[in-house]
Design a protein around this motif. Structure first.
Motif, PDB file in Angstrom:
ATOM      1  N   PHE A   1       0.856  -1.188   0.000  1.00 51.31           N
ATOM      2  CA  PHE A   1       0.000   0.000   0.000  1.00 51.31           C
ATOM      3  C   PHE A   1       0.885   1.228   0.000  1.00 51.31           C
ATOM      4  CE2 PHE A   1       0.894  -1.309   4.261  1.00 51.31           C
ATOM      5  CZ  PHE A   1       1.092  -0.153   4.994  1.00 51.31           C
TER       6      PHE A   1
ATOM      7  N   GLU B   1      -9.416  -2.821  -1.890  1.00 53.40           N
ATOM      8  CA  GLU B   1      -9.530  -3.934  -2.835  1.00 53.40           C
ATOM      9  C   GLU B   1      -8.677  -5.116  -2.394  1.00 53.40           C
ATOM     10  OE1 GLU B   1      -8.425  -2.018  -6.462  1.00 53.40           O
ATOM     11  OE2 GLU B   1     -10.485  -1.497  -6.962  1.00 53.40           O
TER      12      GLU B   1
ATOM     13  N   THR C   1      -6.101  -0.837  -4.595  1.00 48.71           N
ATOM     14  CA  THR C   1      -6.164  -0.065  -3.363  1.00 48.71           C
ATOM     15  C   THR C   1      -6.133  -0.988  -2.155  1.00 48.71           C
ATOM     16  OG1 THR C   1      -8.569  -0.142  -3.230  1.00 48.71           O
ATOM     17  CG2 THR C   1      -7.611   1.655  -4.528  1.00 48.71           C
TER      18      THR C   1
END
Length: 145
Positions: free
Chosen positions: A14, A76, A73
């Motif tokens: 991330f 997700e 993301t």
């Protein structure tokens, strides 16, 4: 402001913004940087490419994008992980979900984790009968053959 690509000990990737490199170091040292997917606190910087503004001619060509199959993301990624765990640890009963859940609740079949499909009226009837059900935020994979 600086953006870092980060990775947790569980392998989740991330991005996050920090006021400065020193601010990231201070937060990471105090354990205040956590994974956006699983909440784990063992997070480190991932290898990342520098963002360089392309020349005008290069700007006209489309940039290489992440493949559509890869979650983009943290949300997700979390949904993909939840889906993987549900599919790995539960039996898919398809459109027989309501009747199978009812049979398990009545003791007619052994209890196990199941998932499947039910109409709204079927799901409401299960809830009214005291049978615990919850909607999933994804549709099951359907076999095309």
């Amino acid at each position: 402001m600086i953006q870092y690509s980060l990775k947790c000990s569980e392998g989740h990737s991330f991005d996050s913004w920090f006021q400065s490199a020193a601010a990231y170091d201070k937060l990471a040292a105090s354990g205040m940087v956590s994974c956006a997917v699983c909440g784990g606190s063992r997070v480190e910087k991932a290898i990342m490419t520098p963002r360089v503004r392309p020349a005008r001619s290069a700007a006209e060509t489309p940039a290489t994008e992440r493949p559509l199959s890869a979650p983009a993301t943290p949300a997700e990624q979390a949904l993909a992980e939840m889906r993987r765990k549900i599919e790995q640890n539960s039996d898919y009963v398809g459109r027989d979900f309501a009747s199978e859940a009812r049979r398990m609740h009545l003791g007619e079949t052994p209890e196990r984790s199941i998932y499947g499909e039910a109409r709204i009226d079927e799901a409401k009837a299960l809830i009214e009968e005291g049978i615990p059900v919850a909607p999933l935020p994804f549709l099951p994979n359907r076999k095309a053959n």
